[in-house]
Design an enzyme around this catalytic site. Structure first.
Site, PDB file in Angstrom:
ATOM      1  N   SER A 175      35.562   0.355 -15.992  1.00 19.37           N
ATOM      2  CA  SER A 175      36.667   0.894 -15.198  1.00 19.37           C
ATOM      3  C   SER A 175      36.331   0.687 -13.723  1.00 19.37           C
ATOM      4  O   SER A 175      35.432   1.342 -13.183  1.00 19.37           O
ATOM      5  CB  SER A 175      36.869   2.380 -15.487  1.00 19.37           C
ATOM      6  OG  SER A 175      37.304   2.575 -16.806  1.00 19.37           O
TER       7      SER A 175
ATOM      8  N   LYS B 139      44.515   1.698 -16.453  1.00 20.53           N
ATOM      9  CA  LYS B 139      43.400   2.609 -16.696  1.00 20.53           C
ATOM     10  C   LYS B 139      43.351   3.708 -15.638  1.00 20.53           C
ATOM     11  O   LYS B 139      43.062   4.876 -15.934  1.00 20.53           O
ATOM     12  CB  LYS B 139      42.080   1.837 -16.711  1.00 20.53           C
ATOM     13  CG  LYS B 139      40.845   2.735 -16.920  1.00 20.53           C
ATOM     14  CD  LYS B 139      40.923   3.497 -18.228  1.00 20.53           C
ATOM     15  CE  LYS B 139      39.787   4.525 -18.374  1.00 20.53           C
ATOM     16  NZ  LYS B 139      38.476   3.916 -18.601  1.00 20.53           N
TER      17      LYS B 139
ATOM     18  N   LYS C  61      34.474   9.046  -9.998  1.00 20.53           N
ATOM     19  CA  LYS C  61      34.616   7.670  -9.520  1.00 20.53           C
ATOM     20  C   LYS C  61      36.018   7.138  -9.808  1.00 20.53           C
ATOM     21  O   LYS C  61      36.656   6.511  -8.959  1.00 20.53           O
ATOM     22  CB  LYS C  61      33.542   6.796 -10.170  1.00 20.53           C
ATOM     23  CG  LYS C  61      33.599   5.318  -9.818  1.00 20.53           C
ATOM     24  CD  LYS C  61      34.347   4.482 -10.864  1.00 20.53           C
ATOM     25  CE  LYS C  61      33.681   4.519 -12.220  1.00 20.53           C
ATOM     26  NZ  LYS C  61      34.384   3.658 -13.209  1.00 20.53           N
TER      27      LYS C  61
END
Length: 301
Positions: free
Chosen positions: A103, A178, A246
């Site tokens: 990701s 995502k 993150k």
């Protein structure tokens, strides 16, 4: 079902962490030759025990690969492993299919695709959702960005890893989807955490309350998968708060770039940051519950 020899591929799998290890093992079970590389050695040894092979360097892992899959923590690691000196593009054969299942930011995915094209390497960004359980059970959702022909070539591999496999657009689109996924999950976990503390402070039978909520409109995959962790205060990481923090940075940066306002997303990002600042970064993201407890005057230890 194992594949015939003409269907089997040699896959270099770089990054054998919580997600990567079971994914690599599932590709072995599907009949592929999987060569694993990881910064630390024990996950490589576990892959060998599962029937895969090990490599001591990126160069050795990718030398004979038909496909290279990266499953790494963040943009910095992906950029270093793919573009750095001694990285994938320095050693992989032209025509190889490179699939980044980490990701990262959409801009990183596009940059890698452009660098790959210059080397004659086909690239997909194909991040996943489903956590450790989804990786182990091969029921991940996989959202892929890139050329349609490359997606078609990769789809049999994806089907060994997940049950929802969708080509969502050009390079970077997988990472954009995502990011949206991580936004939805963060807000859902936060809402569930608030409901749990609210119910407990009101003296409700919490297991019964969550059972009935799960059967109504409030039901969700998040409730189903995270309620036991919250009931038992068992925050063994399936997906760490550090990583979701993150990802929320990716969401907010991408939203700022395209002019989208995310009121709930911005708050969820701050609450994720607060959990990390309070020492919960290595816990599962269901530990957002601890932040609600802190705000509500309850001890968390």
């Amino acid at each position: 079902m194992r594949m015939s020899a003409d269907q089997s591929r040699t896959i270099a799998f770089l990054g054998l962490g919580i997600m990567g290890s079971p994914m690599a093992a599932n590709l072995v079970r599907a009949g592929h030759t999987v060569v694993g590389y990881n910064r630390s050695r024990p996950p490589v040894d576990r892959l060998i025990e599962a029937g895969g092979r090990g490599a001591d360097s990126i160069a050795a892992a990718v030398a004979d690969a038909d496909v290279v899959i990266t499953m790494l923590p963040a943009d910095r690691q992906v950029t270093e492993v793919v573009l750095g000196e001694g990285g994938v593009l320095a050693h992989v054969r032209p025509g190889t299919l490179l699939i980044d299942m980490s990701s990262v930011g959409p801009q990183t995915a596009v940059a890698i695709a452009e660098a790959g094209r210059a080397k004659g390497v086909r690239v997909l960004d194909a991040p996943v959702s489903g956590g450790e359980a989804g990786a182990v059970d091969a029921v991940l959702s996989i959202m892929a960005g890139g050329d349609a022909d490359d997606f078609a070539a990769a789809e049999p591999l994806f089907r060994a890893l997940g049950t929802t496999v969708v080509h969502v657009g050009p390079h970077g689109a997988g990472q954009t989807v995502k990011a949206a996924n991580q936004l939805i999950v963060a807000v859902n976990i936060q809402a569930l955490a608030e409901a749990v503390v609210f119910l407990e402070k009101a003296g409700a039978d919490l297991p019964a309350a969550l059972e009935v909520l799960g059967g109504g409109l409030a039901g969700s995959t998040v409730l189903t998968r995270k309620k036991d962790a919250m009931l038992n205060r068992d925050f063994k990481p399936g997906f760490r708060i550090d990583l979701h923090h993150k990802d929320m940075g990716i969401v907010t940066e991408a939203a700022r770039a395209n002019g989208t306002v995310l009121p709930l997303g911005s708050l969820a990002a701050q609450l994720m940051a607060s959990a990390r600042a309070n020492g919960d970064g290595t816990l599962d993201h269901s530990a957002l519950l601890r932040g609600v407890e802190r705000l509500s005057g309850r001890t968390t230890d």
